[in-house]
Design an enzyme around this catalytic site. Sequence first.
Site, short mmCIF file in Angstrom:
data_model
loop_
_atom_site.label_atom_id
_atom_site.label_comp_id
_atom_site.label_asym_id
_atom_site.label_seq_id
_atom_site.Cartn_x
_atom_site.Cartn_y
_atom_site.Cartn_z
N HIS A 117 -6.55 -3.35 -7.06
CA HIS A 117 -6.80 -4.46 -6.13
C HIS A 117 -6.56 -5.77 -6.87
CE1 HIS A 117 -8.55 -6.59 -2.76
NE2 HIS A 117 -9.20 -7.33 -3.64
N GLN A 120 0.09 -9.77 -11.43
CA GLN A 120 0.87 -8.53 -11.34
C GLN A 120 1.32 -8.03 -12.70
OE1 GLN A 120 3.91 -7.55 -8.62
NE2 GLN A 120 2.32 -6.76 -7.27
N GLU A 155 -1.42 -6.07 -13.75
CA GLU A 155 -1.51 -4.81 -12.99
C GLU A 155 -0.65 -3.74 -13.64
OE1 GLU A 155 -0.79 -5.09 -8.79
OE2 GLU A 155 -2.09 -6.83 -8.54
N MET A 186 -1.15 -0.11 1.98
CA MET A 186 -1.90 -1.08 2.78
C MET A 186 -2.53 -0.44 4.02
SD MET A 186 -1.60 -3.41 0.66
CE MET A 186 -2.10 -5.00 1.29
N ARG A 187 -3.35 0.57 3.75
CA ARG A 187 -4.08 1.26 4.81
C ARG A 187 -5.54 1.33 4.41
NH1 ARG A 187 -2.31 2.21 9.50
NH2 ARG A 187 -3.68 4.03 9.63
N ARG A 231 -6.76 6.62 13.15
CA ARG A 231 -6.74 6.52 11.70
C ARG A 231 -7.03 7.89 11.07
NH1 ARG A 231 -6.56 1.89 8.82
NH2 ARG A 231 -6.78 0.35 10.45
C1 GAR Z 1 -0.28 -5.15 -5.72
O1 GAR Z 1 -0.38 -6.48 -6.14
C2 GAR Z 1 -1.65 -4.58 -5.42
O2 GAR Z 1 -2.65 -5.13 -6.22
C3 GAR Z 1 -1.84 -4.93 -3.98
O3 GAR Z 1 -0.56 -4.78 -3.40
C4 GAR Z 1 0.43 -5.07 -4.36
C5 GAR Z 1 1.48 -3.99 -4.33
O4 GAR Z 1 2.56 -4.33 -5.12
N1 GAR Z 1 -2.80 -4.10 -3.36
C6 GAR Z 1 -3.64 -4.51 -2.42
O5 GAR Z 1 -3.64 -5.64 -1.99
C7 GAR Z 1 -4.58 -3.45 -1.92
N2 GAR Z 1 -5.59 -4.03 -1.11
P1 GAR Z 1 3.65 -3.25 -5.53
O6 GAR Z 1 4.09 -2.54 -4.24
O7 GAR Z 1 4.77 -4.04 -6.12
O8 GAR Z 1 3.03 -2.29 -6.51
#
Ligand code: GAR
Length: 218
Positions: A108, A170, A173, A89-90, A64
């Site tokens: 998150h 989302q 987000e 996702m790392r 890592r």
């Molecule tokens: C998002 O919903 C974000 O909150 C999540 O991945 C998705 C990416 O969507 N992140 C995590 O789970 C981090 N632990 P996107 O590629 O469409 O932006």
Amino acid sequence: MRIAVLISGSGSNLQALLDEQGAGRLPGSVVEVLSNRADARGLQRAADAGVATTVFDHRAYDTREAFDAAVANHLQRLGIDLVVLAGFMRILTPTLIAPFAGRILNIHPSLLPDFRGLHTHERALDAGVQEHGCTVHFVTPELDAGPPICQGVVPVHTDDTPEALARRVQAQEHRIYPLAVRWYTSGRLTLADDGPWLDGRRLDAPVRVHAEDDVDAW
Ligand code: GAR
């Protein structure tokens, strides 16, 4: 300010940032999109917007730390001021976090500190919570535990499915991430030893944003 966005998948949050920039609302520019997966759909979104892309396949590194060192060196060479994790996702090690301390944001899909980790929408439904949402926070070495900056809050409906709830979260987000990045790149948001500061006052709790709020003027 030179921004790098790190992704692993669809890149819808990346798109929201690119749209914010395209609308002239981001004092800063996304100069690099980096993915650990060559098939991440977000890479095409970046290319469509004329942003440089790089793939660092984590499987090519023994540890890592070795992967994180390669990414950190790359971002430092590019003179990146702000690192935006958007569905990257790392799990990050101090090797990547330390050189950018106070300059890495993550989003998150839960109202942290609730539901750190994965499968947040399923777990929120199982727990029977009435409110759910998403959190933008500064990244520290402890996973999903860095100081929170703002949260998008959505109601949970009695007949919700994880998919329906995820869609509702989302949508928030895509509003609060550009907002937080705008705060940071305009110098309104910083991370100090005692936590995040916004507009000259310490944030004791994250700013809560609801669907009906008009965040464009914030
Ligand atoms: C998002 O919903 C974000 O909150 C999540 O991945 C998705 C990416 O969507 N992140 C995590 O789970 C981090 N632990 P996107 O590629 O469409 O932006």
